[in-house]
Structure formats: structure tokens, C-alpha cells
Design a protein around this motif. Structure first.
Motif, PDB file in Angstrom:
ATOM      1  N   THR A  13       0.854  -1.181   0.000  1.00 44.83           N
ATOM      2  CA  THR A  13       0.000   0.000   0.000  1.00 44.83           C
ATOM      3  C   THR A  13       0.892   1.234   0.000  1.00 44.83           C
ATOM      4  O   THR A  13       2.114   1.143   0.202  1.00 44.83           O
ATOM      5  CB  THR A  13      -0.890   0.020   1.247  1.00 44.83           C
ATOM      6  N   ALA A  14       0.285   2.398  -0.195  1.00 46.63           N
ATOM      7  CA  ALA A  14       1.055   3.645  -0.206  1.00 46.63           C
ATOM      8  C   ALA A  14       1.763   3.850   1.131  1.00 46.63           C
ATOM      9  O   ALA A  14       2.937   4.247   1.178  1.00 46.63           O
ATOM     10  CB  ALA A  14       0.138   4.827  -0.515  1.00 46.63           C
ATOM     11  N   ARG A  15       1.080   3.575   2.234  1.00 49.33           N
ATOM     12  CA  ARG A  15       1.696   3.745   3.544  1.00 49.33           C
ATOM     13  C   ARG A  15       2.819   2.738   3.759  1.00 49.33           C
ATOM     14  O   ARG A  15       3.874   3.082   4.298  1.00 49.33           O
ATOM     15  CB  ARG A  15       0.623   3.612   4.632  1.00 49.33           C
ATOM     16  N   GLU A  16       2.619   1.505   3.304  1.00 51.22           N
ATOM     17  CA  GLU A  16       3.667   0.502   3.443  1.00 51.22           C
ATOM     18  C   GLU A  16       4.888   0.861   2.605  1.00 51.22           C
ATOM     19  O   GLU A  16       6.024   0.615   3.020  1.00 51.22           O
ATOM     20  CB  GLU A  16       3.133  -0.874   3.052  1.00 51.22           C
ATOM     21  N   HIS A  75       3.336  -2.222  10.439  1.00 50.35           N
ATOM     22  CA  HIS A  75       3.562  -1.968   9.014  1.00 50.35           C
ATOM     23  C   HIS A  75       4.837  -2.667   8.529  1.00 50.35           C
ATOM     24  O   HIS A  75       4.856  -3.246   7.434  1.00 50.35           O
ATOM     25  CB  HIS A  75       3.672  -0.463   8.749  1.00 50.35           C
ATOM     26  N   SER A 108       4.158  -6.252   8.103  1.00 48.66           N
ATOM     27  CA  SER A 108       3.330  -6.478   6.914  1.00 48.66           C
ATOM     28  C   SER A 108       4.166  -6.399   5.641  1.00 48.66           C
ATOM     29  O   SER A 108       3.997  -7.203   4.720  1.00 48.66           O
ATOM     30  CB  SER A 108       2.197  -5.446   6.863  1.00 48.66           C
ATOM     31  N   LYS A 153       4.582  -9.390   2.926  1.00 43.81           N
ATOM     32  CA  LYS A 153       4.188  -9.235   1.525  1.00 43.81           C
ATOM     33  C   LYS A 153       5.356  -9.432   0.568  1.00 43.81           C
ATOM     34  O   LYS A 153       5.183  -9.954  -0.545  1.00 43.81           O
ATOM     35  CB  LYS A 153       3.563  -7.851   1.308  1.00 43.81           C
TER      36      LYS A 153
END
Length: 214
Positions: free
Chosen positions: A153-156, A186, A189, A193
Motif C-alpha cells: 500500500t502507499a503507507r507501506e 507496518h 506487513s 508481503k
């Protein structure tokens, strides 16, 4: 909590110096010493310390083999091994990190970085001597456009970028205005991923894919 440490180095004065530095920290205690690699593996398996400091060139078994046996991908219950050595050959660095080392420090880096490396290892992070990091990142950052595969994601992606810049969870939290616990979530995560084991591999991915440029 007190971080329990085993020191593996074939030089008595080096082990003694490390013990003085680490035992002086209020949150650290040296619980064992080994002058060769085979003894280091036996001692670490018996004592189950939080961190093992391992030199590379030792009698009977070198530090790279010690790392593989204690922290390698096939070890069911791995220990955290921090390699501390005089030799910064790329082959040594890559082999140690591939086989599970949670850091690679040069002996000339000094006491402050040694303490920081132990704390990072105990926290599940990884620390590499700055001179080695610079060399590694040049390798991991070929001149090509960013290849965002959409897994993060953008935050990740923001978190991965900050990890690649060497930020701790607390520093990531401060920069992104989130809690340290959220930052840690995060990071976990991102590791899941990307299928990587630690922050060093996150950093390598960020530089290799162009998420972060020199």
C-alpha cells in the motif's frame, strides 16, 4: 529486560574488551564466551542467549558456519547472530546475511555501534556498518526506473522507504505521525508481503526496485 549475550572470538583481548563494553550497559549481560566456532555453537545452543556475537575467522569452525547453524533458514528455532569482524569482503557480508545474520559490523566501528548493533539484534532489527551499507546499496540500485509491483500500500511503501534509509520504528512513527506499535505492524506487513526476513532485505528490495534512489 536484560539482553543475554554470548561472545565468540578467538582473541582473548577482543572478548575481554567486548565484555567490558557490554556489561557496562544496564540492559546487557555477557553470559558466555567461546574461543572457537564449534564451542560457540555448543554454548549458544545450551544457553539460548538473546544475541550471539561471532567473529568470522575462528578455529575449528568459522563465524559464517556458526551463523548458518544458529540462524540459517533451515534452523527451526533460530538465534540472533551479529557478525563482528575485521574483514568486510562482499562475499562474507552476503553469505552472513543470506544465512540469517541480523547484522554485520566491523571491529573498527567502535563501542557505540557495537552496543547499537546488539540492541538492534535483540529487537529483531538489523544493523550494518555504514561503509558496508553504502557499498551494498550501490549494488542494489542499478540505474533503472522504479518498478512498483503493487504488493505494498502507499503507507507501506513509505515505511519501506524509511526502513531503507535506516530509520528505527520509533523514528518511522515520528516521521509518519503514527504510534511505534503501528510502525512495527507496518514493517511486519511489508516483510510478509515481500517474503523477506528482516529490515536489511526490505532495504535491498527498496533500492533494487527503485523505490529509493541514491
Amino acid at each position: 529486560m536484560t539482553t543475554r549475550i554470548v561472545i565468540a572470538d578467538d582473541q582473548d583481548d577482543v572478548r575481554g574488551g567486548y565484555r567490558i563494553i557490554l556489561d557496562a550497559q544496564p540492559d546487557m549481560r555477557v553470559v558466555g564466551e567461546a574461543a572457537d566456532g564449534a564451542t560457540a555453537v555448543e554454548l549458544a545452543r545450551r544457553l539460548r542467549p538473546d544475541v550471539v556475537l561471532a567473529d568470522i575467522r575462528m578455529p575449528r569452525m568459522d563465524g559464517l558456519e556458526v551463523t548458518r547453524l544458529l540462524a540459517g533458514p533451515d534452523v527451526p528455532d533460530p538465534l540472533r547472530v551479529l557478525v563482528v569482524t575485521t574483514f568486510d569482503l562482499d562475499e562474507y557480508v552476503h553469505t552472513a546475511l543470506r544465512d540469517g545474520a541480523c547484522g554485520f559490523l566491523l571491529k573498527r566501528s567502535g563501542p557505540a555501534l557495537l552496543v547499537e548493533g546488539v540492541r538492534a539484534a535483540a529487537a529483531g532489527d538489523a544493523l550494518i556498518s555504514p561503509s558496508i551499507t553504502t557499498r551494498l546499496l550501490r549494488r542494489f540500485a542499478p540505474p533503472r526506473p522504479r518498478a512498483d509491483d503493487g504488493r505494498l500500500t502507499a503507507r507501506e511503501a513509505e515505511v519501506a522507504t524509511l526502513v531503507a534509509r535506516g530509520r528505527t520504528n520509533a523514528e518511522i512513527a515520528a516521521e509518519l505521525s503514527i504510534t511505534p506499535g503501528t510502525a512495527k505492524t507496518h514493517v511486519a506487513s511489508v516483510q510478509h508481503k515481500l517474503g523477506v526476513r528482516n529490515r536489511v532485505e526490505i532495504a535491498a528490495w527498496a533500492w533494487r526496485t527503485g523505490l529509493l534512489r541514491p
